[in-house]
Design an enzyme around this catalytic site. Structure first.
Site, short mmCIF file in Angstrom:
data_model
loop_
_atom_site.label_atom_id
_atom_site.label_comp_id
_atom_site.label_asym_id
_atom_site.label_seq_id
_atom_site.Cartn_x
_atom_site.Cartn_y
_atom_site.Cartn_z
N ASN A 205 0.83 -1.21 0.00
CA ASN A 205 0.00 0.00 0.00
C ASN A 205 0.87 1.27 0.00
O ASN A 205 0.38 2.35 0.29
CB ASN A 205 -0.91 0.01 1.23
CG ASN A 205 -1.78 -1.23 1.30
OD1 ASN A 205 -2.36 -1.64 0.31
ND2 ASN A 205 -1.84 -1.84 2.47
N LYS B 16 0.23 4.04 4.72
CA LYS B 16 0.01 3.62 3.33
C LYS B 16 0.67 4.65 2.40
O LYS B 16 1.89 4.69 2.36
CB LYS B 16 -1.47 3.37 3.10
CG LYS B 16 -1.84 2.07 3.84
CD LYS B 16 -3.28 1.73 3.98
CE LYS B 16 -3.38 0.44 4.79
NZ LYS B 16 -4.66 0.24 5.41
N ASP C 142 -13.32 6.52 6.92
CA ASP C 142 -11.98 5.93 7.00
C ASP C 142 -11.38 6.02 5.60
O ASP C 142 -11.79 5.30 4.69
CB ASP C 142 -12.10 4.48 7.47
CG ASP C 142 -10.75 3.75 7.52
OD1 ASP C 142 -9.83 4.18 6.81
OD2 ASP C 142 -10.65 2.75 8.24
N SER D 220 -10.87 -1.03 1.13
CA SER D 220 -9.52 -1.59 1.11
C SER D 220 -9.40 -2.88 0.31
O SER D 220 -8.34 -3.16 -0.23
CB SER D 220 -9.02 -1.81 2.53
OG SER D 220 -9.83 -2.76 3.20
N HIS E 256 -7.03 4.33 2.37
CA HIS E 256 -6.48 4.11 1.03
C HIS E 256 -6.70 5.30 0.10
O HIS E 256 -6.21 5.30 -1.03
CB HIS E 256 -7.08 2.85 0.41
CG HIS E 256 -6.65 1.60 1.11
ND1 HIS E 256 -5.49 0.94 0.79
CD2 HIS E 256 -7.20 0.94 2.15
CE1 HIS E 256 -5.36 -0.10 1.60
NE2 HIS E 256 -6.38 -0.12 2.44
N GLU F 127 -15.89 3.64 4.45
CA GLU F 127 -14.54 3.91 3.98
C GLU F 127 -14.63 4.84 2.78
O GLU F 127 -15.66 4.86 2.10
CB GLU F 127 -13.84 2.59 3.61
CG GLU F 127 -13.60 1.74 4.83
CD GLU F 127 -12.89 0.40 4.55
OE1 GLU F 127 -12.21 0.26 3.53
OE2 GLU F 127 -13.04 -0.49 5.39
N HIS G 235 -13.64 -2.14 7.26
CA HIS G 235 -12.41 -2.79 7.75
C HIS G 235 -12.59 -3.32 9.18
O HIS G 235 -13.34 -2.74 9.98
CB HIS G 235 -11.31 -1.72 7.74
CG HIS G 235 -9.93 -2.22 7.96
ND1 HIS G 235 -9.32 -2.16 9.19
CD2 HIS G 235 -9.03 -2.77 7.11
CE1 HIS G 235 -8.09 -2.65 9.08
NE2 HIS G 235 -7.89 -3.02 7.83
#
Ligand SMILES: *Cc1c(COP(=O)(O)O)cnc(C)c1O
Length: 386
Positions: free
Chosen positions: A42, A234, A200, A175, A203, A171, A128
Site C-alpha cells: 500500500n 500507506k 476511514d 480496502s 487508502h 470507507e 475494515h
C-alpha cells in the site's frame, strides 16, 4: 486445540503464514535470496523508502531519540507530533487533528468516544476489521447496511429510535474492493438525519483527489461535514494513524480515547517522516500522476485478459476468483513466476469472494507491469481462471 484448528484452516485453504522479505517495500523485493516483483504493497507513492523521508526520520532520531518514553498525556508529546498534527489539519482543511500509533488504534479509539451504549452505529458491510472492532468496543447497537446501498442506509436511518445518537461509518476507498463510497450522498443523509459521519480514508489519503487530499477532496465534499480518519502507513509511507475534525472533537478524544491515552506516544521519527512525506506529496504531484498512469495501464491489461475485476476506481485492482484454493494456487504460481500478489480470503473478505489483491504504486515501471501481466496471463490460463 491450536493444532486441530490450524489443521482445519489448512483443510479449507484458509491457513495464513508469514513470508519473510529482506528488502524495503520497493517494486522489486528480495525473498529467500530471490528477486520478486511486488504488487501487494500500500506504499502507493513509493514514499516508504524515499531518501528525503529517511533523512527526516534519521534526523528526528538524532534530535529526539528512538522511543517517546511515555504516553502523549504524560511526557510523550514531542515537537514532531505537534508539527505533524498541525500539518495534517491544514492539509485536510479542518481545525484540528490527532495522531495515534496506527490506523487500527485510531479506529478502536475514536469510535467508542463517538458512540456509547445507547447510540446507533450504521456501518457499510465491507468496513475494515478495525472499524468493526471499534464499534464492538463502543457497545453501541451496530447495524450494517449493504455495501454502498444508499436506500438501505436511508431505511435504517428512518427506522431508528429517535433518542439515539447516530454514527454512520464508511470507507472512502474500500480496502479490499478498491471502489469508492458515494460520499456526497452519504454526507447529505447524515445531515438530513442529524447523524455524525466518520470516513476511514486509509487508502484514499495521498491517492484520491486533484491534490491527493483524499476521497473527500475527490468528491468536493465540504470537509466540515464529516470526520476524517486516515493512516500514515500507506501512501504517506510512515507508520501511525490520525483523525481530523473540529477542535472540540480532538480535545474530547484526548480526554476519552483509550487507545490514545493508555499507550506510549508513537516514535518521533515516524511523525517527522510523515511530515516530510506530506511536504513531498504537495511538492511532487508527478508521483500521483505516475501512480494513476500505472494504474490505468495495469487495469486495462487485466481487463483485456478476461479476468473478473471488482468495480474498482483506485490503484487496488482485485481479481475475484471466488474459491480460496484457486486463489492460493494462483498466488503460489505467480510467486514462482517472480510476481508477488497475495490471495485474500475469508474472513478478510466475504465467503465466495476470495481474490488476488493487486496493488500498483508510482514506483513501478511499465516494464514491471508488463511482466506482471504476462505472468497473470500464463497462470490464469494454466489454472483455468480466465
Ligand atoms: C490499513 C487500514 C487500517 C489500519 O491502518 P494501520 O495504520 O495499518 O493500522 C484501517 N482502515 C482501513 C480501511 C485500512 O485499510
Amino acid at each position: 486445540m491450536f493444532k486441530e484448528d490450524l489443521q482445519t484452516f489448512a483443510q479449507h485453504h484458509l491457513l495464513r503464514e508469514l513470508s519473510l522479505i529482506n528488502s524495503p517495500p520497493a517494486p522489486v523485493i528480495s525473498v529467500e535470496g530471490r528477486e520478486v516483483l511486488l504488487f501487494a504493497s500500500n506504499n502507493y507513492l513509493g514514499l516508504a523508502n524515499h531518501p528525503q523521508i529517511k533523512i527526516a526520520a534519521v534526523k528526528a532520531i538524532e534530535e529526539f531519540g528512538v522511543g517517546s518514553g511515555a504516553s502523549r498525556l504524560i511526557s510523550g508529546t514531542l515537537t514532531p507530533h505537534h508539527t505533524l498534527e498541525r500539518d495534517l489539519a491544514q492539509w485536510k482543511g479542518v481545525e484540528s487533528c490527532l495522531t495515534f500509533s496506527s490506523g487500527y488504534a485510531t479506529n478502536i479509539g475514536v469510535i467508542p468516544s463517538l458512540a456509547k451504549a445507547d447510540s446507533l452505529i450504521l456501518a457499510d458491510r465491507l468496513c475494515h476489521a478495525s472499524l468493526i472492532d471499534g464499534c464492538r468496543l463502543s457497545r453501541a447497537t451496530l447495524r450494517v447496511f449493504h455495501h454502498n446501498d444508499l436506500d438501505h442506509l436511508k431505511r435504517l436511518l428512518s427506522k431508528r429510535p429517535t433518542h439515539a445518537s447516530t454514527l454512520i461509518i464508511t470507507e472512502g476507498v474500500f480496502s479490499m474492493d478498491g471502489d469508492l463510497a458515494p460520499l456526497p450522498e452519504i454526507a447529505q443523509l447524515a445531515q438530513e438525519f442529524e447523524a455524525t459521519l466518520l470516513v476511514d480514508d486509509a487508502h484514499g489519503t495521498g491517492v484520491m483527489g486533484p491534490t491527493g487530499r483524499g476521497t473527500v477532496e475527490h468528491y468536493g465534499v465540504n470537509p466540515g461535514h464529516l470526520l476524517h480518519m486516515g493512516t500514515l502507513s500507506k501512501a504517506i509511507g510512515s507508520s501511525g494513524g490520525f483523525v481530523a475534525g473540529p477542535k472540540d472533537f480532538v480535545a474530547y478524544l484526548i480526554n476519552t480515547s483509550r487507545s490514545f491515552i493508555y499507550t506510549t506516544a508513537p516514535p518521533p521519527a515516524m511523525a517527522a517522516a510523515a511530515s516530510a512525506a506530506l511536504a513531498i506529496i504537495q511538492q511532487e504531484p508527478q508521483r500521483r500522476i505516475k501512480l494513476w498512469r500505472n494504474r490505468e495501464f495495469l487495469y486495462n491489461g487485466i481487463g483485456s485478459m478476461g479476468f473478473q475485476l471488482t468495480n474498482t476506481q483506485s490503484p487496488i485492482l482485485p481479481i475475484i476468483v471466488k474459491d480460496p484454493e484457486l486463489a492460493v494456487q494462483m498466488s503460489q504460481r505467480l510467486r514462482e513466476e517472480g510476481v508477488w500478489i497475495p490471495a485474500v480470503r475469508p474472513p478478510t473478505v466475504p465467503k465466495g469472494t476470495s481474490r488476488l489483491r493487486i496493488t500498483v504504486t508510482a514506483d513501478h515501471s511499465f516494464e514491471h507491469i508488463e511482466l506482471a501481466l504476462r505472468a497473470l496471463q500464463k497462470v490464469g490460463a494454466a489454472l483455468g481462471a480466465l
